[in-house]
Structure formats: structure tokens, C-alpha cells
Design an enzyme around this catalytic site. Structure first.
Site, mmCIF file in Angstrom:
data_model
loop_
_atom_site.group_PDB
_atom_site.id
_atom_site.type_symbol
_atom_site.label_atom_id
_atom_site.label_comp_id
_atom_site.label_asym_id
_atom_site.label_seq_id
_atom_site.Cartn_x
_atom_site.Cartn_y
_atom_site.Cartn_z
ATOM 1 N N ASN A 7 1.057 -1.235 0.117
ATOM 2 C CA ASN A 7 -0.050 0.052 -0.024
ATOM 3 C C ASN A 7 0.872 1.281 -0.150
ATOM 4 O O ASN A 7 1.463 1.610 1.080
ATOM 5 C CB ASN A 7 -0.962 -0.322 1.179
ATOM 6 C CG ASN A 7 -1.838 1.069 1.241
ATOM 7 O OD1 ASN A 7 -1.707 1.969 0.504
ATOM 8 N ND2 ASN A 7 -2.628 0.882 2.339
ATOM 9 N N ARG A 89 -2.167 -1.923 -3.743
ATOM 10 C CA ARG A 89 -3.461 -1.257 -3.477
ATOM 11 C C ARG A 89 -3.483 -0.146 -4.623
ATOM 12 O O ARG A 89 -2.641 0.708 -4.520
ATOM 13 C CB ARG A 89 -3.676 -0.700 -1.966
ATOM 14 C CG ARG A 89 -4.732 0.131 -1.904
ATOM 15 C CD ARG A 89 -4.848 0.621 -0.363
ATOM 16 N NE ARG A 89 -6.131 1.471 -0.440
ATOM 17 C CZ ARG A 89 -6.574 1.977 1.055
ATOM 18 N NH1 ARG A 89 -5.552 2.041 1.935
ATOM 19 N NH2 ARG A 89 -7.645 2.694 0.974
ATOM 20 N N HIS A 177 -12.564 3.570 -0.514
ATOM 21 C CA HIS A 177 -12.546 2.737 0.536
ATOM 22 C C HIS A 177 -13.166 1.296 0.408
ATOM 23 O O HIS A 177 -13.474 0.618 1.306
ATOM 24 C CB HIS A 177 -13.174 3.347 1.828
ATOM 25 C CG HIS A 177 -12.788 4.602 2.465
ATOM 26 N ND1 HIS A 177 -13.163 5.738 2.574
ATOM 27 C CD2 HIS A 177 -11.412 4.711 2.564
ATOM 28 C CE1 HIS A 177 -12.415 6.455 2.924
ATOM 29 N NE2 HIS A 177 -11.152 6.068 2.973
ATOM 30 N N LEU A 206 -14.458 5.393 9.379
ATOM 31 C CA LEU A 206 -13.808 6.878 9.720
ATOM 32 C C LEU A 206 -12.394 6.578 10.106
ATOM 33 O O LEU A 206 -12.127 6.179 11.151
ATOM 34 C CB LEU A 206 -14.843 6.922 11.126
ATOM 35 C CG LEU A 206 -16.415 7.277 10.929
ATOM 36 C CD1 LEU A 206 -16.957 7.525 12.427
ATOM 37 C CD2 LEU A 206 -16.888 8.260 10.069
ATOM 38 N N GLY A 209 -9.304 9.394 5.935
ATOM 39 C CA GLY A 209 -10.169 9.768 5.113
ATOM 40 C C GLY A 209 -11.512 8.935 5.528
ATOM 41 O O GLY A 209 -11.260 8.077 6.290
ATOM 42 N N ARG A 238 -9.692 16.910 4.676
ATOM 43 C CA ARG A 238 -10.556 17.067 3.431
ATOM 44 C C ARG A 238 -12.052 17.460 3.916
ATOM 45 O O ARG A 238 -12.717 17.226 5.022
ATOM 46 C CB ARG A 238 -10.741 15.893 2.733
ATOM 47 C CG ARG A 238 -9.601 15.539 1.977
ATOM 48 C CD ARG A 238 -9.649 14.128 1.367
ATOM 49 N NE ARG A 238 -8.827 13.150 2.000
ATOM 50 C CZ ARG A 238 -9.022 11.909 1.692
ATOM 51 N NH1 ARG A 238 -9.998 11.264 0.949
ATOM 52 N NH2 ARG A 238 -8.205 11.019 2.363
ATOM 53 N N HIS A 329 -12.115 3.274 17.536
ATOM 54 C CA HIS A 329 -11.532 3.572 18.727
ATOM 55 C C HIS A 329 -12.293 4.846 19.556
ATOM 56 O O HIS A 329 -12.301 4.874 20.745
ATOM 57 C CB HIS A 329 -10.075 4.244 18.624
ATOM 58 C CG HIS A 329 -9.217 3.186 18.248
ATOM 59 N ND1 HIS A 329 -8.818 2.884 16.818
ATOM 60 C CD2 HIS A 329 -8.438 2.291 18.954
ATOM 61 C CE1 HIS A 329 -7.886 1.947 16.843
ATOM 62 N NE2 HIS A 329 -7.633 1.521 18.198
ATOM 63 N N GLU A 379 -7.511 -3.768 5.607
ATOM 64 C CA GLU A 379 -7.334 -3.533 3.991
ATOM 65 C C GLU A 379 -6.198 -4.472 3.486
ATOM 66 O O GLU A 379 -6.227 -5.038 2.283
ATOM 67 C CB GLU A 379 -7.096 -1.949 3.546
ATOM 68 C CG GLU A 379 -8.312 -1.237 3.831
ATOM 69 C CD GLU A 379 -8.027 0.189 3.977
ATOM 70 O OE1 GLU A 379 -6.942 0.569 4.680
ATOM 71 O OE2 GLU A 379 -8.936 1.060 3.524
HETATM 72 P P1 ADP Z 1 -5.881 6.022 7.645
HETATM 73 O O1 ADP Z 1 -7.057 6.625 7.041
HETATM 74 O O2 ADP Z 1 -4.800 6.927 7.724
HETATM 75 O O3 ADP Z 1 -5.739 4.387 7.397
HETATM 76 P P2 ADP Z 1 -6.880 5.371 10.320
HETATM 77 O O4 ADP Z 1 -7.893 4.470 10.059
HETATM 78 O O5 ADP Z 1 -5.602 4.623 11.130
HETATM 79 O O6 ADP Z 1 -6.294 6.404 9.395
HETATM 80 O O7 ADP Z 1 -7.555 6.648 11.314
HETATM 81 C C1 ADP Z 1 -6.798 7.425 11.833
HETATM 82 C C2 ADP Z 1 -7.908 8.292 12.676
HETATM 83 O O8 ADP Z 1 -8.043 7.727 13.952
HETATM 84 C C3 ADP Z 1 -6.959 9.764 13.229
HETATM 85 O O9 ADP Z 1 -7.948 10.593 13.287
HETATM 86 C C4 ADP Z 1 -6.737 9.193 14.761
HETATM 87 O O10 ADP Z 1 -6.816 10.240 15.818
HETATM 88 C C5 ADP Z 1 -8.005 8.284 14.908
HETATM 89 N N1 ADP Z 1 -7.913 7.539 16.372
HETATM 90 C C6 ADP Z 1 -7.006 6.533 16.509
HETATM 91 N N2 ADP Z 1 -6.998 6.095 17.684
HETATM 92 C C7 ADP Z 1 -8.029 6.767 18.471
HETATM 93 C C8 ADP Z 1 -8.567 6.934 19.518
HETATM 94 N N3 ADP Z 1 -8.278 6.107 20.570
HETATM 95 N N4 ADP Z 1 -9.504 7.907 19.870
HETATM 96 C C9 ADP Z 1 -9.849 8.628 18.888
HETATM 97 N N5 ADP Z 1 -9.606 8.753 17.754
HETATM 98 C C10 ADP Z 1 -8.587 7.576 17.404
#
Ligand code: ADP
Length: 397
Positions: A7, A89, A177, A206, A209, A238, A329, A379
Site C-alpha cells: 500500500n 493497492r 474505501h 472513519l 479519510g 478534506r 476507537h 485492508e
Molecule cells: P488512515 O485513513 O490513515 O488509515 P486510520 O484508519 O488509522 O487512518 O484512522 C486515523 C484516525 O483515527 C485519526 O484521526 C486518529 O486520531 C483516530 N484515532 C486512532 N485512535 C483513536 C482513539 N483512541 N480515539 C480517537 N481517535 C482515534
């Protein structure tokens, strides 16, 4: 025999290796801080086994992706038995690809033609694929697309209310996605039960992106992202849904160039733009600043609005599933979204919501209809699974 997944982003290369059944992971890792920025820390290459055992952590001498992939290919030769296939990817497969495809010259040409549709993502994925094809020439190199899962959508769902000739020129809703949605969708019957799992489910991805997708009987029927990965929900940096008249005004009255507008919409908006503090949800949740709270509130409002709009396409909703970094999370964000959708019948179980961190779990009251779930996405696992299926189908080839 091994399947490698790659990726390739602008500054990070994420990789994983799986046994060639595509189901059992062997190791994963990433090379980060690549690219032109000299203010970043030096490029770091690390890897660990699937059980978490540390394998490697080193600093690379150069920032360019070619050197990084050379190091990755050389290291893999010492770590895994021969690489049968590499699953790349690739963000955009255009209207043509609804399934993974072998990356031959013709496929590369077509996918390079799609760069203007995904200028921030497509070039990195393709460049990574070209380089690794040279480093690992004996392996089958496959492209797996973020748009492919959505090609089951009806033509009506893919349309904008624009003149027909523009639709024919490819100005249509593609959705993104897809690897994440497919990974979650394949688990729905098992986790939610056959009846609801094959019913009308909205999955909300969420992460940095963010998007939502209406899935009926495991197939995408509508999504919040459209022509590019900008539309729909508010994201890390974004803007999500916006009146196109704003863009005309920026251009005509405020002298924004198209590059200024792209920078604004992709890099300076969303959580970062509204808070003025960070694109990162964790940091915003930890901040007591009113602008941070405002950004989180708007994030929840826009997500709820997009989910409600997708319920029209699915003709109702049996379950809502949260996934990706924030979805897995953040109990706060999940509650903020569900609160705005209670009129659809949702009843959140606050304790289950609070306790659920990145595990598959039901977070609604037993009587809640529709029900609420968290299902972690993966993914890399979807990339490996798609390659394994492709290899099986093309065994005799
Ligand atoms: P990407 O799209 O880069 O793969 P991720 O799926 O890893 O991103 O998500 C990243 C987002 O998840 C960030 O905004 C990060 O702050 C949020 N995040 C990760 N852990 C937590 C948490 N414990 N509480 C709130 N937000 C979280």
C-alpha cells in the site's frame, strides 16, 4: 509460497506478507518518512511478525521510494520463501475494473490515464507497483482497487445531475474505501447473523479519510464518496460535501487558482481547517479548546447526515457498522453520530460503546432496531485475500 501486499502512499509504504492462502499473516511493517520533505525525520523501516514479535527497525540512507522498495525486496528475500504474488493497492480502477487485475502494460496505461481523477493517490500506487515489479520479476503483480467494490451500484446511483456526455466522459460517482468495505461486508452474515447480515447495512469508515457505504446482501448499492475522495463526510483535512458554488466564488471573487483550491479542499479543511489545531481526532478529543469541540461536533453532524441520506438508497436500515481508526476507537464520535440518528430507532448501549476498542462488538441495546456494531477493518488482509482468489482462479494459466 507467499503473498505480499503493498500500500504505497505519498510518504509511507505499508506492506504485509501472508501465506498463499491469503488468510494467515506472516509479518507486516512499513517504511515511513519518504518523499521530498527534508524536515521530516529520516526514513524508518520496521517490521514485525504477525504475533507482534519485533523483526527489524532501521534507518534508510535515502528518501526516495525506489531505494525504499529495493531495501524491502532485498530484506524479504531473507525473511520469506518465494513471493508468488504481490497485491498492490491502487485507488482508482475507473469504470473498467470491478475485480483485481494483472498489471500488464495495457493495465498500466489505462490506470495511468486515471491519475487526474485521483492525483494524490494514484501516482504513488502505480509508481510503487512499477518499481516492485522490477525488484520481484518472478511474482505475479496484481492491482486491487478501492473503487472496484462499488461497481455493483446501479447506473442511477453512479450519476450526477449533469449532461449525459459528461457521464460518458467518466464524470460519475465511483466511491472509494472499497477494500475496507469488502473486508467488513464479508463478515456481516457471520457477525450480525444471516438475516441482518444479508439485509440493509450501512458501514461507516472513519479514518483520516472518511466515507459511508450502503450494502445490501453484501453488495455496495450507494456510497457517500463520488467522483473523487473529497465528497461526503468531513475528514481529517478534506472538506466533504460542499456547495460547488463555493468553489466558483473562491476562483472568481477571491482569486484562488485551481492549485489553491485543491490545497484548500484536500489539505487545509476538515477537522484541521475547522479546529485550526489538528487533523487528528485523538488530539482534538484530548483538547479542551472550543474550536476542537466544534470540529468534532461538525464531524458527527456531517457523518449522521450522510448516513441518513444513504438510508434512502437502501430503502431502510437493519444495522449500522463503524470501522477504521476513529470508528473502532472513538466512543465519543460513535455516540455523537448515533445521537443524531435516534429517530431511526437506534438505542446505543453506552457501556458497551465505552468498552469497545478495536474489537468486533455489538454496541446497541438488545432491543435496538436497527442494531449498532463495531467491526475492525483490515485492508491488507483484503488485498491478500483478493490475490489468493485470483491465483486460484488462474491456476492453470
Ligand atoms: P488512515 O485513513 O490513515 O488509515 P486510520 O484508519 O488509522 O487512518 O484512522 C486515523 C484516525 O483515527 C485519526 O484521526 C486518529 O486520531 C483516530 N484515532 C486512532 N485512535 C483513536 C482513539 N483512541 N480515539 C480517537 N481517535 C482515534
Amino acid at each position: 509460497m507467499t503473498i505480499l501486499t503493498l500500500n504505497a502512499g505519498s510518504a509511507t509504504l505499508k506492506f504485509a506478507a501472508y501465506f498463499d492462502d491469503g488468510e494467515r499473516p506472516l509479518l507486516h511493517g512499513q517504511i515511513e518518512h519518504l518523499g521530498p520533505s527534508t524536515s521530516d525525520p529520516p526514513p524508518r523501516f520496521y517490521a514485525c511478525r504477525a504475533d507482534g514479535q519485533h523483526l527489524l527497525e532501521t534507518v534508510l540512507p535515502q528518501r526516495d521510494p525506489e531505494t525504499a522498495l529495493h531495501h524491502l525486496a532485498a530484506w524479504l528475500e531473507t525473511e520469506v520463501s518465494s513471493v508468488t504474488a504481490v497485491s498492490h493497492r491502487i485507488v482508482h480502477g475507473g469504470p473498467r475494473y470491478s475485480r483485481p487485475t494483472l498489471l500488464d502494460d495495457e493495465a498500466f496505461d489505462y490506470l495511468e490515464g486515471l491519475v487526474p481523477l485521483a492525483p494524490l493517490h494514484q501516482p504513488h500506487g502505480l509508481a510503487g507497483a512499477r518499481i516492485l515489479q522490477q525488484q520481484l520479476p518472478q511474482a505475479r503483480h496484481l492491482a486491487c482497487f478501492d473503487t472496484a467494490f462499488h461497481r455493483t451500484q446501479s447506473e442511477l446511483q453512479q450519476r450526477y445531475a449533469l449532461p449525459e456526455e459528461l457521464f460518458r466522459l467518466g464524470i460519475r460517482r465511483y466511491g472509494f474505501h472499497g477494500l475496507s468495505y469488502q473486508y467488513v461486508a464479508e463478515q456481516l452474515p457471520q457477525v450480525l447473523g444471516e438475516r441482518i447480515g444479508r439485509g440493509r447495512v450501512i458501514i461507516v469508515h472513519l479514518g483520516n479519510g472518511a466515507s459511508a457505504c450502503a450494502v445490501v446482501n453484501g453488495r455496495s448499492i450507494a456510497s457517500s464518496m463520488g467522483f473523487t475522495a473529497l465528497e461526503g463526510l468531513m475528514m481529517g483535512s478534506r472538506c466533504g460535501r460542499i456547495d460547488p458554488g463555493v468553489l466558483l466564488y473562491l476562483q472568481d471573487s477571491l482569486d484562488f487558482s485551481s492549485a489553491d483550491i485543491a490545497d484548500l479542499l484536500y489539505r487545509r479543511s476538515g477537522l484541521l481547517g475547522v479546529s485550526g489545531i489538528s487533523h487528528d481526532m485523538r488530539q482534538l478529543q484530548a483538547s479542551a479548546h472550543p474550536a476542537a469541540r466544534r470540529a468534532v461536533e461538525l464531524f458527527c453532524l456531517m457523518a449522521a447526515r450522510e448516513i441518513a441520506s444513504l438510508v434512502v438508497s437502501s430503502g431502510g436500515i437493519d444495522a449500522l457498522v463503524f470501522t477504521a481508526g476513529i470508528g473502532e476507537h472513538s466512543a465519543l464520535v460513535r455516540a455523537g453520530i448515533v445521537e443524531r440518528l435516534e429517530w431511526l430507532g437506534f438505542r446505543l448501549d453506552p457501556e458497551a460503546n465505552h468498552q469497545t476498542i478495536a474489537t468486533t462488538s455489538c454496541i446497541s441495546d438488545p432491543g435496538s432496531q436497527p442494531s449498532l456494531w463495531v467491526i475492525p477493518t483490515n485492508e491488507e488482509a483484503m488485498l491478500a485475500r483478493q490475490a489468493a482468489r485470483w491465483l486460484e482462479e488462474h491456476q492453470s494459466a
